[in-house]
Design a protein around this motif. Structure first.
Motif, PDB file in Angstrom:
ATOM      1  N   LEU A 377       0.827  -1.199   0.000  1.00  0.00           N
ATOM      2  CA  LEU A 377       0.000   0.000   0.000  1.00  0.00           C
ATOM      3  C   LEU A 377       0.865   1.254   0.000  1.00  0.00           C
ATOM      4  CD1 LEU A 377      -2.842   1.101   0.011  1.00  0.00           C
ATOM      5  CD2 LEU A 377      -2.912   0.807   2.495  1.00  0.00           C
ATOM      6  N   ARG A 378       1.918   1.253   0.817  1.00  0.00           N
ATOM      7  CA  ARG A 378       2.822   2.409   0.832  1.00  0.00           C
ATOM      8  C   ARG A 378       3.520   2.575  -0.517  1.00  0.00           C
ATOM      9  NH1 ARG A 378       4.179   0.535   6.091  1.00  0.00           N
ATOM     10  NH2 ARG A 378       6.064  -0.440   5.262  1.00  0.00           N
ATOM     11  N   SER A 379       3.880   1.455  -1.138  1.00  0.00           N
ATOM     12  CA  SER A 379       4.531   1.510  -2.444  1.00  0.00           C
ATOM     13  C   SER A 379       3.609   2.150  -3.480  1.00  0.00           C
ATOM     14  CB  SER A 379       4.925   0.096  -2.882  1.00  0.00           C
ATOM     15  OG  SER A 379       5.535   0.106  -4.142  1.00  0.00           O
ATOM     16  N   PHE A 400      -1.390  -4.297  -7.346  1.00  0.00           N
ATOM     17  CA  PHE A 400      -0.766  -4.182  -6.025  1.00  0.00           C
ATOM     18  C   PHE A 400      -1.438  -5.133  -5.034  1.00  0.00           C
ATOM     19  CE2 PHE A 400       1.386  -0.363  -7.453  1.00  0.00           C
ATOM     20  CZ  PHE A 400       2.569  -0.402  -6.719  1.00  0.00           C
ATOM     21  N   ALA A 401      -2.743  -5.284  -5.132  1.00  0.00           N
ATOM     22  CA  ALA A 401      -3.444  -6.201  -4.233  1.00  0.00           C
ATOM     23  C   ALA A 401      -2.994  -7.643  -4.458  1.00  0.00           C
ATOM     24  CB  ALA A 401      -4.949  -6.078  -4.430  1.00  0.00           C
ATOM     25  N   ARG A 402      -2.676  -8.004  -5.698  1.00  0.00           N
ATOM     26  CA  ARG A 402      -2.297  -9.367  -6.035  1.00  0.00           C
ATOM     27  C   ARG A 402      -0.789  -9.594  -6.064  1.00  0.00           C
ATOM     28  NH1 ARG A 402      -5.247 -13.259  -4.638  1.00  0.00           N
ATOM     29  NH2 ARG A 402      -7.391 -13.196  -5.374  1.00  0.00           N
ATOM     30  N   ALA A 403       0.001  -8.564  -5.813  1.00  0.00           N
ATOM     31  CA  ALA A 403       1.452  -8.670  -5.968  1.00  0.00           C
ATOM     32  C   ALA A 403       2.078  -9.567  -4.911  1.00  0.00           C
ATOM     33  CB  ALA A 403       2.077  -7.287  -5.909  1.00  0.00           C
ATOM     34  N   LEU A 404       3.153 -10.217  -5.297  1.00  0.00           N
ATOM     35  CA  LEU A 404       4.000 -10.934  -4.346  1.00  0.00           C
ATOM     36  C   LEU A 404       4.969  -9.945  -3.700  1.00  0.00           C
ATOM     37  CD1 LEU A 404       4.861 -13.769  -3.240  1.00  0.00           C
ATOM     38  CD2 LEU A 404       6.602 -13.764  -5.049  1.00  0.00           C
ATOM     39  N   PHE A 405       5.749  -9.258  -4.531  1.00  0.00           N
ATOM     40  CA  PHE A 405       6.678  -8.232  -4.050  1.00  0.00           C
ATOM     41  C   PHE A 405       6.318  -6.888  -4.676  1.00  0.00           C
ATOM     42  CE2 PHE A 405       9.515 -12.032  -3.810  1.00  0.00           C
ATOM     43  CZ  PHE A 405       9.767 -11.989  -2.436  1.00  0.00           C
ATOM     44  N   PRO A 406       6.413  -5.790  -3.929  1.00  0.00           N
ATOM     45  CA  PRO A 406       6.220  -4.465  -4.537  1.00  0.00           C
ATOM     46  C   PRO A 406       7.367  -4.141  -5.481  1.00  0.00           C
ATOM     47  CG  PRO A 406       6.863  -4.260  -2.230  1.00  0.00           C
ATOM     48  CD  PRO A 406       6.623  -5.714  -2.473  1.00  0.00           C
ATOM     49  N   PRO A 407       7.188  -3.173  -6.378  1.00  0.00           N
ATOM     50  CA  PRO A 407       8.208  -2.911  -7.412  1.00  0.00           C
ATOM     51  C   PRO A 407       9.607  -2.648  -6.878  1.00  0.00           C
ATOM     52  CG  PRO A 407       6.166  -1.772  -7.942  1.00  0.00           C
ATOM     53  CD  PRO A 407       5.980  -2.351  -6.573  1.00  0.00           C
ATOM     54  N   GLU A 408       9.728  -1.921  -5.752  1.00  0.00           N
ATOM     55  CA  GLU A 408      11.061  -1.604  -5.256  1.00  0.00           C
ATOM     56  C   GLU A 408      11.783  -2.847  -4.745  1.00  0.00           C
ATOM     57  OE1 GLU A 408       8.132  -0.398  -1.949  1.00  0.00           O
ATOM     58  OE2 GLU A 408       8.239  -0.456  -4.152  1.00  0.00           O
ATOM     59  N   VAL A 409      11.046  -3.838  -4.226  1.00  0.00           N
ATOM     60  CA  VAL A 409      11.678  -5.083  -3.791  1.00  0.00           C
ATOM     61  C   VAL A 409      12.076  -5.921  -5.003  1.00  0.00           C
ATOM     62  CG1 VAL A 409      11.370  -7.218  -2.472  1.00  0.00           C
ATOM     63  CG2 VAL A 409      10.429  -5.069  -1.606  1.00  0.00           C
ATOM     64  N   VAL A 410      11.251  -5.894  -6.046  1.00  0.00           N
ATOM     65  CA  VAL A 410      11.611  -6.596  -7.280  1.00  0.00           C
ATOM     66  C   VAL A 410      12.912  -6.026  -7.837  1.00  0.00           C
ATOM     67  CG1 VAL A 410      10.915  -7.082  -9.658  1.00  0.00           C
ATOM     68  CG2 VAL A 410       9.228  -7.198  -7.823  1.00  0.00           C
ATOM     69  N   ARG A 411      13.050  -4.692  -7.801  1.00  0.00           N
ATOM     70  CA  ARG A 411      14.297  -4.085  -8.284  1.00  0.00           C
ATOM     71  C   ARG A 411      15.482  -4.481  -7.403  1.00  0.00           C
ATOM     72  NH1 ARG A 411      10.951   0.409  -9.180  1.00  0.00           N
ATOM     73  NH2 ARG A 411      11.633   1.369  -7.226  1.00  0.00           N
ATOM     74  N   ARG A 412      15.246  -4.645  -6.096  1.00  0.00           N
ATOM     75  CA  ARG A 412      16.319  -5.059  -5.203  1.00  0.00           C
ATOM     76  C   ARG A 412      16.749  -6.492  -5.500  1.00  0.00           C
ATOM     77  NH1 ARG A 412      14.396  -3.882   0.474  1.00  0.00           N
ATOM     78  NH2 ARG A 412      14.061  -1.887  -0.567  1.00  0.00           N
TER      79      ARG A 412
END
Length: 593
Positions: A377-379, A400-412
């Protein structure tokens, strides 16, 4: 199977549930049949109606039909997939040396097609290289998103799609055509104006539909959990077959009481007079059998192991066909996404107002929700995205509701992800969002659920895990006529604030209150307990190997996910998804280019 003179041939995976009515229509037009199979109906339907025959089919199917009537050196191949993608169909296209990949029409040199991507690998023509775009989508959502697959160059034929391949002296010409949209057909666009009438008609449709999906010349049973969907399938099966017809049900039991739905499933089976069977699954058994369950995956997925074990138990008991409640949540608004996504859409309209985003972020911090939900939600509030700007950006709250990782974690985890070409997936999202136009909010969420989470996770996992045991799983609540009927109905009929999946519960009419009003759960194994116990050594080895298998994956990012799980800051699904990816890549010897 071929027609009488051998000029038409069909290869078919699935079940056409309305084949008897189609057969009667074709017989009235003069067609003669040699068998009582739905496969032969396909051949005669094509002879009678040409390419339009696929629009008359209801059920689950992937099919290839060869028309060689034009001569030895010419002909046409029809590849089709059912409207909801219950059965998979994968393609590999060679457009010649130096040519760029494209999904459009044009001349190609070689086309391979199969129900499993591993069958394409077995051809020897497809090199097992990891798809960067497929990997990105897996990290985002816990399953590879169509049209991508985990293999570079292999694509999924979209649901509701007919691909016509014409053989000419110059090569193969490809032409894609969509059919069977989720909107009602022209003759079915009349809408019920009052709910009592709608409920009576819907009950009749549900019973009639169940009767068609129950047709089988081999032993058949029902997957039964403690939930509304599988109980509805059982109740409707009882109505369709009559009180004295034998019914068989199956469920998985755990020693961990918080996850054990077996007692409630047992009571439900007794309520409808079914012969019931329970299969106990323990951590030691999962650990011992995990390698073969992972080998059954056609693509890596964070889900599906449970289906492997229940399918095995069903097959060992003598069944060849099992009915499932798959689709009930998507069609009848059962998931929490049907509450949260419309709420986020309303938030989205206010995001440009000063102070609203900051206030929403404070609210997100205070909400009594799991840490992963707060992080996503913050992402979203901070402007992160899985999609480029455009009309389809309206889908963002859903993803976002269905995501495993938010975009910034995917980039990490995958630092190179910002440079990937994701245009094929972006185009697919835009097509799905256009398909949702005209529905009310809950109908829009249904379209997104059907075209994304159900398609890319639940249906794919069910197919690969059940077919590993030669078990056919049928989801009657995903009958295309039923879906087209329910999606346009008013939102306030689907949610009344008191009864979960109100429309389905009221239409079925006789579900036990203990099933209807129990706390909503998902049918899953107690992974959070097992990953910190019996499965911990295996999981840690898999996570340690992942960066070596995928050179661009950041070791520190993987370690962060594992530590967050141990500290209670993230759920088991994040860890398990990475572990499964590692084992799947090793098992299938998939490498980076």
């Amino acid at each position: 199977m071929s027609n009488e003179d051998g000029s038409l041939w069909v290869v078919f995976n699935g079940e056409v549930v309305n084949f008897l009515s189609l057969r009667q229509t074709l017989q009235a037009k003069g067609h003669r049949f040699r068998s009582r199979t739905d496969t032969e109906v396909l051949l005669h339907a094509y002879e009678e109606w040409g390419d339009g025959f696929v629009e008359r089919l209801r059920g689950m199917f992937a099919l290839a039909l060869w028309d060689g009537r034009s001569g030895r050196d010419e002909g046409r191949l029809l590849l089709a997939r059912d409207p909801l993608g219950i059965k998979p169909l994968y393609l590999w296209v060679d457009r010649g040396r130096g040519s760029k990949e494209s999904k459009g029409d044009g001349s190609v040199l070689t086309l391979l097609f199969a129900s499993e991507i591993r069958a394409l690998l077995a051809s020897g023509l497809v090199t097992p290289h990891l798809s960067d775009a497929g990997l990105w989508s897996y990290l985002c959502f816990g399953s590879v998103q169509e049209p991508f697959t985990i293999l570079e160059g292999v694509r999924a034929l979209p649901p509701s799609t007919l691909l016509v391949v014409t053989l000419t002296p110059d090569g193969l010409q490809l032409n894609y055509r969509r059919y069977a949209p989720l909107q009602p057909l022209a003759e079915g666009k009349e809408r019920w104006t009052d709910k009592p009438t709608a409920l009576r008609a819907l009950r009749d449709l549900l019973v009639a539909t169940m009767g068609e999906w129950l047709l089988s010349d081999v032993p058949l049973g029902i997957f039964l959990s403690g939930g509304i969907d599988s109980a509805s399938v059982l109740s409707l099966a009882r109505k369709a077959l009559g009180e004295k017809a034998p019914l068989h049900t199956f469920t998985i039991a755990f020693r961990e009481e918080a996850f054990n739905e077996a007692p409630l499933a047992r009571l439900t089976a007794q309520r409808f007079g079914a012969e019931h069977m329970e299969v106990l699954v323990t951590p030691d058994e999962v650990l011992a059998r995990l390698p073969e369950a992972l080998r059954a995956m056609d693509q890596p997925t964070m889900d599906g192991i449970n289906t492997y074990f229940v399918s095995e138990a069903s097959k060992k008991s003598g069944l060849t066909v099992a009915l499932s409640g798959l689709g009930g949540d998507e069609v009848f608004a059962g998931y929490s996404t049907f509450r949260t996504v419309p709420r986020l859409w309303r938030w989205q309209r206010w995001r440009s107002v000063p102070l609203v985003p900051k206030g929403a972020e404070v609210l997100a911090f205070l909400l009594p929700v799991p840490p992963d939900t707060k992080a996503k939600l913050r992402s979203w509030l901070n402007g992160e995205s899985y999609l480029p700007d455009g009309a389809a950006a309206s889908c963002l709250p859903y993803f976002f509701a269905r995501a495993l990782f938010p975009p910034e974690v995917v980039r990490r985890l995958l630092p190179a992800s910002d440079s990937l070409d994701l245009s094929l997936w972006h185009e697919r999202v835009a097509e799905v969002w256009a398909e949702a136009e005209g529905f009310e909010e809950l109908g829009k969420v249904s379209v997104l659920e059907l075209r994304h989470y159900l398609l890319n996770t639940l249906l794919r996992d069910t197919d690969s895990m059940s077919m590993a045991h030669s078990l056919e799983v049928r989801p009657p609540l995903l009958d295309i006529a039923l879906v087209r009927t329910v999606l346009p109905l008013p939102d306030d009929w689907k949610q009344d604030g008191k009864t979960p999946k109100a429309l389905l519960v009221e239409a079925v009419g006789d579900l036990p209150p203990s099933v209807v009003f129990r706390r909503k759960t998902t049918f899953t194994f107690p992974w959070a307990i097992w990953l910190k116990g019996a499965l911990r050594p295996l999981t840690e080895r898999a996570l340690a190997m992942l960066p070596d298998l995928v050179g661009d994956v950041c070791p520190e990012g993987v370690r962060m996910v594992w530590q967050n799980f141990l500290d209670g800051k993230t759920s088991w699904s994040r860890v398990w998804a990475l572990a499964v990816l590692s084992y799947w890549l090793q098992e299938n010897e998939v490498t980076r280019r």
